[in-house]
Design a protein around this motif. Sequence first.
Motif, PDB file in Angstrom:
ATOM      1  N   GLY A   1      89.836  40.562   0.417  1.00  0.00           N
ATOM      2  CA  GLY A   1      91.126  41.248  -0.198  1.00  0.00           C
ATOM      3  C   GLY A   1      92.233  39.719  -2.074  1.00  0.00           C
ATOM      4  N   GLU A   2      91.112  38.574  -1.374  1.00  0.00           N
ATOM      5  CA  GLU A   2      92.569  37.849  -1.820  1.00  0.00           C
ATOM      6  C   GLU A   2      91.403  37.107  -3.117  1.00  0.00           C
ATOM      7  OE1 GLU A   2      93.129  34.076  -0.048  1.00  0.00           O
ATOM      8  OE2 GLU A   2      91.186  33.194   0.990  1.00  0.00           O
ATOM      9  N   THR A   3      92.515  36.839  -3.768  1.00  0.00           N
ATOM     10  CA  THR A   3      91.590  35.630  -4.916  1.00  0.00           C
ATOM     11  C   THR A   3      91.951  34.464  -4.916  1.00  0.00           C
ATOM     12  OG1 THR A   3      91.740  37.739  -6.408  1.00  0.00           O
ATOM     13  CG2 THR A   3      91.784  35.667  -7.665  1.00  0.00           C
ATOM     14  N   LEU A   4      90.765  33.351  -5.096  1.00  0.00           N
ATOM     15  CA  LEU A   4      91.018  32.608  -4.280  1.00  0.00           C
ATOM     16  C   LEU A   4      90.514  31.508  -5.295  1.00  0.00           C
ATOM     17  CD1 LEU A   4      90.885  30.076  -2.751  1.00  0.00           C
ATOM     18  CD2 LEU A   4      89.034  29.624  -2.082  1.00  0.00           C
ATOM     19  N   GLY A   5      91.627  31.285  -6.738  1.00  0.00           N
ATOM     20  CA  GLY A   5      91.586  29.912  -8.033  1.00  0.00           C
ATOM     21  C   GLY A   5      90.438  28.622  -7.714  1.00  0.00           C
ATOM     22  N   VAL A   6      90.136  28.237  -8.133  1.00  0.00           N
ATOM     23  CA  VAL A   6      88.742  27.347  -7.846  1.00  0.00           C
ATOM     24  C   VAL A   6      89.050  26.275  -9.169  1.00  0.00           C
ATOM     25  CG1 VAL A   6      86.880  25.899  -7.046  1.00  0.00           C
ATOM     26  CG2 VAL A   6      87.188  27.632  -6.152  1.00  0.00           C
ATOM     27  N   VAL A   7      89.686  25.458  -9.452  1.00  0.00           N
ATOM     28  CA  VAL A   7      90.200  24.881 -10.655  1.00  0.00           C
ATOM     29  C   VAL A   7      89.596  23.041 -10.183  1.00  0.00           C
ATOM     30  CG1 VAL A   7      92.074  24.291 -10.007  1.00  0.00           C
ATOM     31  CG2 VAL A   7      92.075  24.810 -12.469  1.00  0.00           C
ATOM     32  N   GLY A   8      89.575  22.576 -11.716  1.00  0.00           N
ATOM     33  CA  GLY A   8      89.211  21.298 -12.217  1.00  0.00           C
ATOM     34  C   GLY A   8      88.273  21.238 -13.273  1.00  0.00           C
TER      35      GLY A   8
ATOM     36  N   ALA B   1      83.078  34.681  -9.892  1.00  0.00           N
ATOM     37  CA  ALA B   1      83.980  35.132 -10.980  1.00  0.00           C
ATOM     38  C   ALA B   1      83.786  33.555 -11.668  1.00  0.00           C
ATOM     39  CB  ALA B   1      84.685  35.106 -11.853  1.00  0.00           C
ATOM     40  N   ASP B   2      82.325  32.823 -12.375  1.00  0.00           N
ATOM     41  CA  ASP B   2      82.657  31.881 -13.184  1.00  0.00           C
ATOM     42  C   ASP B   2      82.788  31.024 -14.583  1.00  0.00           C
ATOM     43  OD1 ASP B   2      81.637  29.160 -12.952  1.00  0.00           O
ATOM     44  OD2 ASP B   2      79.981  29.267 -12.715  1.00  0.00           O
ATOM     45  N   GLU B   3      83.772  31.719 -15.016  1.00  0.00           N
ATOM     46  CA  GLU B   3      84.417  30.700 -16.307  1.00  0.00           C
ATOM     47  C   GLU B   3      84.512  32.330 -16.794  1.00  0.00           C
ATOM     48  OE1 GLU B   3      86.475  28.646 -16.485  1.00  0.00           O
ATOM     49  OE2 GLU B   3      85.615  26.653 -15.897  1.00  0.00           O
ATOM     50  N   PRO B   4      84.480  33.404 -16.160  1.00  0.00           N
ATOM     51  CA  PRO B   4      84.970  35.084 -17.211  1.00  0.00           C
ATOM     52  C   PRO B   4      85.188  34.757 -18.353  1.00  0.00           C
ATOM     53  CG  PRO B   4      86.349  34.850 -15.245  1.00  0.00           C
ATOM     54  CD  PRO B   4      85.830  33.428 -15.131  1.00  0.00           C
ATOM     55  N   THR B   5      86.004  34.484 -18.789  1.00  0.00           N
ATOM     56  CA  THR B   5      86.645  34.353 -19.978  1.00  0.00           C
ATOM     57  C   THR B   5      86.617  33.025 -20.967  1.00  0.00           C
ATOM     58  OG1 THR B   5      88.789  34.016 -19.277  1.00  0.00           O
ATOM     59  CG2 THR B   5      88.578  36.184 -19.122  1.00  0.00           C
ATOM     60  N   THR B   6      85.778  32.249 -20.545  1.00  0.00           N
ATOM     61  CA  THR B   6      85.246  31.020 -22.075  1.00  0.00           C
ATOM     62  C   THR B   6      85.283  31.564 -23.577  1.00  0.00           C
ATOM     63  OG1 THR B   6      84.957  29.784 -20.164  1.00  0.00           O
ATOM     64  CG2 THR B   6      84.300  28.692 -21.651  1.00  0.00           C
ATOM     65  N   ALA B   7      84.405  31.592 -22.923  1.00  0.00           N
ATOM     66  CA  ALA B   7      83.666  32.476 -24.223  1.00  0.00           C
ATOM     67  C   ALA B   7      84.212  33.449 -25.727  1.00  0.00           C
ATOM     68  CB  ALA B   7      82.073  33.325 -24.528  1.00  0.00           C
TER      69      ALA B   7
ATOM     70  N   ILE C   1      86.297  34.938  -6.011  1.00  0.00           N
ATOM     71  CA  ILE C   1      86.599  33.400  -6.479  1.00  0.00           C
ATOM     72  C   ILE C   1      86.219  33.481  -7.288  1.00  0.00           C
ATOM     73  CG2 ILE C   1      85.553  30.980  -6.171  1.00  0.00           C
ATOM     74  CD1 ILE C   1      84.078  32.370  -3.332  1.00  0.00           C
ATOM     75  N   LEU C   2      87.872  32.991  -7.875  1.00  0.00           N
ATOM     76  CA  LEU C   2      87.780  32.573  -9.723  1.00  0.00           C
ATOM     77  C   LEU C   2      87.961  31.404  -9.734  1.00  0.00           C
ATOM     78  CD1 LEU C   2      89.235  33.628 -12.447  1.00  0.00           C
ATOM     79  CD2 LEU C   2      90.616  33.794 -11.771  1.00  0.00           C
ATOM     80  N   ILE C   3      86.746  31.117 -10.513  1.00  0.00           N
ATOM     81  CA  ILE C   3      86.095  29.753 -10.970  1.00  0.00           C
ATOM     82  C   ILE C   3      86.800  29.730 -12.576  1.00  0.00           C
ATOM     83  CG2 ILE C   3      84.581  27.855 -11.033  1.00  0.00           C
ATOM     84  CD1 ILE C   3      83.312  29.211  -9.094  1.00  0.00           C
ATOM     85  N   THR C   4      87.703  28.407 -12.636  1.00  0.00           N
ATOM     86  CA  THR C   4      87.754  28.318 -13.959  1.00  0.00           C
ATOM     87  C   THR C   4      88.467  26.390 -14.526  1.00  0.00           C
ATOM     88  OG1 THR C   4      89.682  29.109 -15.573  1.00  0.00           O
ATOM     89  CG2 THR C   4      90.770  29.324 -13.269  1.00  0.00           C
ATOM     90  N   HIS C   5      89.176  26.520 -15.914  1.00  0.00           N
ATOM     91  CA  HIS C   5      89.934  25.125 -15.826  1.00  0.00           C
ATOM     92  C   HIS C   5      91.352  25.827 -16.133  1.00  0.00           C
ATOM     93  CE1 HIS C   5      87.776  27.071 -19.072  1.00  0.00           C
ATOM     94  NE2 HIS C   5      89.124  25.674 -20.161  1.00  0.00           N
ATOM     95  N   ASP C   6      91.184  26.860 -16.679  1.00  0.00           N
ATOM     96  CA  ASP C   6      92.613  27.490 -17.091  1.00  0.00           C
ATOM     97  C   ASP C   6      93.498  27.665 -15.867  1.00  0.00           C
ATOM     98  OD1 ASP C   6      94.447  29.176 -18.678  1.00  0.00           O
ATOM     99  OD2 ASP C   6      93.317  29.591 -19.646  1.00  0.00           O
ATOM    100  N   LEU C   7      94.493  26.268 -15.767  1.00  0.00           N
ATOM    101  CA  LEU C   7      95.801  27.316 -14.679  1.00  0.00           C
ATOM    102  C   LEU C   7      96.495  28.028 -14.972  1.00  0.00           C
ATOM    103  CD1 LEU C   7      96.759  22.907 -14.798  1.00  0.00           C
ATOM    104  CD2 LEU C   7      95.541  24.681 -12.639  1.00  0.00           C
TER     105      LEU C   7
END
Length: 347
Positions: free
Chosen positions: A35-42, A181-187, A212-218
């Motif tokens: 149930g959680e959303t884990l943000g992965v950033v870098g 979700a790997d950078e789902p909104t980059t484009a 898992i939300l992967i993004t470079h956007d804090l």
Amino acid sequence: MSSPVLSIRGLTTEFVTPAGVVKAVNDVSWDLYPGETLGVVGESGSGKSVTAMSILGLVQSPPGRIVAGEILFDGRDLLTMSARVLRQLRGSQIGMIFQDPMTSLNPVLTVGQQIAEALQLHDRGLSREQARARSIELLTMVGVPNPEGRYDQYPHEHSGGMRQRAMIAMAIANDPKVLIADEPTTALDVTIQAQVLDVLRTAQERTDAATILITHDLGLIAEHADRVIVMYGGKVVEVADVLSVFAAPRHPYTLGLMTSLPRLDVELERLDPIPGSPPSLIDLPTGCSFHPRCRVSKGRDVCRTQVPPLYEVGGGQRAACHFSEEVPAEMAVAARAMGTDAGNGAP
């Protein structure tokens, strides 16, 4: 806390290139809870997407290879599964939303056919009519207007936002336990980004998937994540709940990411970017890989010679820094230099 639905233990993924071995993911460990959303950033090249590809068994070999670790899904190691079993899990138990839907969708099949295929692949008893009806239902769920008509259109006939909605529909088609979700909104432009993220949140609520939300956007992390993993040079350098990361980061790299971003809530005199560039993953610096860019290290020998483990720094927050207790003071210094009254709070 409940048991994790996904656990990574000591994951190491490499790529063999003519220039040398690229250590894209280097001894990474973390847990994802139901149930959680884990943000992965870098920054780019920190190992975020390769971690996701490793989970899904999509690391191309050669040149890629997973050389160590475990990826436990419901207690079963994905790395020891046969290709057939792993294919059954992908799309049914683990859904994936890729960064660029235009390159992820098949251009010669209609959007509806591709969603229906994802359904029938994991439910052989589903008829063509039932798959079509369920696909239209999914397109409606993710906010695609005129879903019956859009079902029969090809990807190039959809806008970027509509294609990404279709990708989300495909990812949640079989009610997965884990959604990546790997950078789902980059484009996408900012307005469409917000709409797509609202759709993603709704999809997560409907399926109760751990995400898992992967993004470079804090900014996305601050708004959508429950916990945060910060990666640098293929390693995890900080783990904390989202409020702790933004209120009191304990790794200099996390602080650098925050001070290099513009803010809407305060007027900044200037930004304070991280000096230098991300390290070469072929020839990582000795000791802490961030020390050449670090404002806390100050050239101390331990930073140059010893790799810091993830120290417990309080409240479940962990940071891979020998001098994490000095980061709050540097945060205050950075705030004064940028012309702000305080250095905390989400961007």
